[in-house]
Design an enzyme around this catalytic site. Structure first.
Site, short mmCIF file in Angstrom:
data_model
loop_
_atom_site.label_atom_id
_atom_site.label_comp_id
_atom_site.label_asym_id
_atom_site.label_seq_id
_atom_site.Cartn_x
_atom_site.Cartn_y
_atom_site.Cartn_z
N GLU A 1 14.91 -71.22 44.49
CA GLU A 1 15.95 -71.83 43.66
C GLU A 1 17.18 -70.93 43.61
OE1 GLU A 1 15.10 -74.31 39.93
OE2 GLU A 1 15.55 -72.31 39.12
N TYR B 1 15.93 -71.55 34.37
CA TYR B 1 16.58 -71.84 35.65
C TYR B 1 17.03 -70.53 36.27
CZ TYR B 1 20.26 -73.18 38.92
OH TYR B 1 21.04 -73.31 40.04
N HIS B 2 16.77 -70.36 37.57
CA HIS B 2 17.02 -69.09 38.27
C HIS B 2 18.39 -69.10 38.95
CE1 HIS B 2 16.32 -65.44 40.43
NE2 HIS B 2 15.03 -65.40 40.17
N GLY B 3 19.30 -68.24 38.50
CA GLY B 3 20.59 -68.10 39.16
C GLY B 3 20.47 -67.29 40.43
N SER C 1 10.26 -68.27 36.09
CA SER C 1 11.13 -69.24 36.74
C SER C 1 10.33 -69.93 37.83
CB SER C 1 12.36 -68.58 37.36
OG SER C 1 13.09 -69.51 38.13
#
Length: 312
Positions: free
Chosen positions: A183, A110-112, A177
């Site tokens: 995202e 998951y890409h912050g 990702s």
């Protein structure tokens, strides 16, 4: 005389106490937007270190007797980022045994707002397992001055299905990702935003490798994107494919990267089915480990062990 006149005007017309109060109120806001610049500073420090290693390679080779010209540079950079993660975020990895000591694996994460957790993971795996994780980055990053040498050393590529599959077939680990910059910019509540992207699934099936799901707890409490003006930023991103939403933060919240059980290669599965399977695995990690609704204050408290708890 002019200076004295200006000073007299300021004393007569400006309430110094009020000015100090305004400064005090705005200072936290100023800091939250300045802290992300520290990450940019670290990236450029990384570039500078790599330039030094390349410039003085012959001396380094003679001193350290290293076969790969980038190996000493990688370890130096890894030590820098691992130390920063330990001090600033109390960074940890749970499930590190799910990454192979040798052989290929595809890591899907998951890409912050800023993928700082990926930087920490790369550093930790390099130092602990002595393995380099290849990564895929957005095309716009390769246009930023200084990024090319980081990409060359750390094996960062724009990534096509063919090139990614080739890396895995050579026995390397690769991190992707699927949500990418989209995202990072617009997922404000830990929601996967992959659209219909199937590239990573095609890569895994073509290379016949397992997929390791990854999620980092509180990654969006460390850095956030401004949600005001979302429609405008969406239009700008759709047109230019560039992240326009401002990033703020740099908060020293607790960060733990969770690596799920590997999803083994299955020759009878389709890319669509594999995408759904991986998405479910990452969502399970999010639901299990991330406090919702997310909260910066509680994420800061979790630096204290007794405030740590599972979010079931």
């Amino acid at each position: 005389m002019i200076f004295e006149g200006i000073l007299g005007y300021l004393q007569n017309h400006i309430d110094i106490d009020y000015s100090l109060w305004i400064t005090w109120c705005l200072f936290p806001l100023l800091i939250t937007f300045l802290l992300p610049l520290f990450i940019v500073f670290l990236l450029y420090m990384t570039a500078c270190m790599l330039y030094l290693k390349r410039r003085h390679w012959e001396n380094i080779k003679a001193t350290l007797q290293v076969g790969d010209k980038w190996e000493a540079a990688r370890k130096s950079v890894g030590a820098l980022w691992d130390t920063h993660g330990y001090i600033w975020h109390g960074y940890e990895i749970e499930g590190i045994e799910n990454l192979p000591d040798d052989g290929a694996a595809l890591i899907i994460y998951y890409h912050g707002a800023i993928p700082i957790d990926l930087y920490y993971l790369l550093a930790k795996i390099l130092l602990v397992k002595d393995r380099l994780i290849h990564t895929v980055a957005d095309h716009f990053l390769f246009k930023i001055p200084g990024f090319s040498i980081i990409a060359e050393c750390m094996k960062v590529i724009p990534g096509t299905v063919q090139s990614c599959s080739g890396i895995l077939k050579e026995g390397n680990m690769l991190a992707i990702s699927p949500g990418g910059v989209y995202e990072a910019q617009f997922s404000h509540h830990y929601t996967l935003m992959w659209k219909k992207r199937l590239g990573f699934a095609k890569v895994a099936l073509d290379a016949k490798v397992p997929v390791v799901p990854m999620f980092t707890e509180n990654v969006r409490e460390a850095f956030r994107t401004v949600s005001t003006g979302r429609r405008l930023f969406l239009k700008l991103y759709a047109k230019f494919k560039f992240p326009f939403a401002p990033i703020y933060g740099g908060f020293p919240v607790k960060m733990i990267t969770h690596l799920g059980k590997p999803i083994p290669y299955d020759p009878g599965i389709t890319p669509e089915q594999l995408q759904a399977k991986v998405a479910t695995a990452i969502e399970d990690l999010i639901n299990k480990h991330q406090r919702k609704p997310s909260n910066i204050f509680y994420a800061l408290l979790e630096r204290i062990p007794k405030f740590r708890k599972k979010h079931l």
